[in-house]
Scaffold this active site. Structure first.
Site, PDB file in Angstrom:
ATOM      1  N   GLU A 102      -0.269  -0.083  -7.313  1.00 19.43           N
ATOM      2  CA  GLU A 102      -0.451  -1.367  -6.635  1.00 19.43           C
ATOM      3  C   GLU A 102       0.879  -2.038  -6.302  1.00 19.43           C
ATOM      4  OE1 GLU A 102      -2.744  -4.297  -8.804  1.00 19.43           O
ATOM      5  OE2 GLU A 102      -2.657  -5.732  -7.158  1.00 19.43           O
ATOM      6  N   LYS A 122      -3.542   0.772  -4.152  1.00 22.89           N
ATOM      7  CA  LYS A 122      -4.099  -0.585  -4.069  1.00 22.89           C
ATOM      8  C   LYS A 122      -3.087  -1.476  -3.351  1.00 22.89           C
ATOM      9  CE  LYS A 122      -5.890  -4.355  -6.924  1.00 22.89           C
ATOM     10  NZ  LYS A 122      -6.762  -4.686  -8.053  1.00 22.89           N
TER      11      LYS A 122
HETATM   12  P1  13P Z   1      -6.804 -10.298  -6.492  1.00 24.13           P
HETATM   13  O1  13P Z   1      -7.919  -9.573  -5.771  1.00 24.13           O
HETATM   14  O2  13P Z   1      -7.219 -11.631  -7.044  1.00 24.13           O
HETATM   15  O3  13P Z   1      -5.540 -10.321  -5.699  1.00 24.13           O
HETATM   16  O4  13P Z   1      -6.467  -9.449  -7.771  1.00 24.13           O
HETATM   17  C1  13P Z   1      -6.333  -8.088  -7.625  1.00 24.13           C
HETATM   18  C2  13P Z   1      -5.497  -7.582  -8.714  1.00 24.13           C
HETATM   19  O5  13P Z   1      -5.898  -6.755  -9.463  1.00 24.13           O
HETATM   20  C3  13P Z   1      -4.127  -8.104  -8.830  1.00 24.13           C
HETATM   21  O6  13P Z   1      -3.395  -7.237  -9.629  1.00 24.13           O
END
Ligand code: 13P
Length: 337
Positions: A177, A219
């Site tokens: 991510e 992600k």
């Molecule tokens: P949000 O969808 O609130 O951005 O959170 C996703 C997430 O896992 C952030 O690390």
């Protein structure tokens, strides 16, 4: 674990038009969400919150996997079932956030580096024994005048790749991510350029660390203008720009792409995901789905307010936000006007 098994798990995480529920807010972040609603910030209220989420009837119709936080994976439901087991019993794959948070980066004012590599091999082995089958590591990239720096992008990409390699060694699917933040008044085009540069660096590092792309999930952020940008492009333009950016830099072998919501209004995040799937579904090499925290949980949290008697109504709202996002995954969600 063999690559074949990793690939099967990655596929199960993005199959059947389902997506992921990120319920892995760290303790400070969870407390930050509770505070404005007057919910006590204790381990027990955080546990109770997570309990009604995972016991929402029918959640597994739309949610394939849920990401837990360290505190939660060590907690139990009221009936004594550990959270990871409760998820598995409900047909939802348990995952775990394993980074130790984004900390100020030395020599890089305004930028952060995600920590948590030291001791990660042992922690992954422990989480695997606790039932986790995938993991998550979040890097944040800030956009501002002169930011992000190359140093910040490269250091975060390198850490993501080292984390991903350790996950695959432990038989866990890494969710990779790299989040380009929405804070600021930058344009859609600037977000596109920064996202492209960041993802390019991330895949370069993943290659360098020998990560099997079929056995990971990306992600990313959607490509959106900054929250303070006066020009906010329509849903279709955001969808087209995001997909164009991903097609340029994400190899076709990647097991799936599951977006974060990043503070977008919940319905808008769903509408943008839906537009991407409606317009491009048959031209994409990877499934495009969701891994939302706020865009699934926030409206339900506001109904719950820490009160037991509000649980059924909160669960109903959580269920319908999860269903909306399943519809978005199919390209069939329409925002109410
Ligand atoms: P949000 O969808 O609130 O951005 O959170 C996703 C997430 O896992 C952030 O690390």
């Amino acid at each position: 674990m063999s690559l074949k098994e990793l690939v099967e798990t990655a596929r199960a995480m993005v199959d059947n038009n389902k997506g992921l529920l990120a319920m892995d807010e760290s303790t400070p972040t969870c407390n930050k969400r509770f505070a404005p609603l007057g919910i006590p910030q204790t381990p027990e209220t955080r546990r109770a919150y997570r309990e009604w989420i995972v016991t929402t009837p029918g959640l597994s119709e739309f949610i394939s996997g849920a990401i837990l936080y360290d505190e939660t994976i060590r907690q139990h439901l009221g009936d004594g079932t550990p959270f990871a087991e409760a998820l598995s019993n409900a047909g939802i794959i348990p995952g775990i956030k394993v980074d130790a948070g984004a900390k100020p980066m030395a020599g890089h004012p305004g930028e952060k580096i995600t920590e948590g590599l030291d001791g990660l091999r042992d922690r992954l082995a422990e989480y695997s024994l606790m039932g986790a089958r995938f993991a998550k590591w979040r890097a944040v990239i800030a956009v501002a005048e002169g930011l992000p720096s190359r140093g910040c992008i490269e250091a975060n990409a390198h850490a993501l790749a080292r984390y991903a390699a350790l996950c695959q060694e432990a038989g866990l699917i890494p969710i990779v991510e790299p989040e380009v933040l929405m804070d600021g008044d930058h344009t859609l085009e600037r977000c596109r350029a920064v996202t492209e540069e960041t993802l390019h660096s991330v895949f370069h590092q993943l290659y360098g660390q020998g990560v099997a792309l079929e056995g990971m999930i990306l992600k990313p952020n959607m490509v959106v203008p900054g929250l303070g940008c006066p020009r906010q492009e329509p849903v279709e333009e955001v969808a087209d720009t995001t997909v164009q950016c991903l097609l340029r830099v994400v190899p076709a072998a990647v097991g799936g792409i599951a977006f974060l919501s990043g503070g977008q209004p919940a319905e808008l995040a769903s509408a943008r995901l839906s537009a991407m799937n409606a317009r491009f579904r048959h031209r994409l090499p990877w499934p495009l789905t969701f891994s939302f925290a706020r865009a699934i949980q926030q409206s339900a949290l506001e109904i719950w307010k820490g009160e037991e008697r509000n649980v059924p109504a909160a669960q109903q709202t959580l269920f319908s936000r999860a269903r909306d996002n399943r519809d978005a995954r199919r390209g069939e969600y329409r925002m109410a006007v």
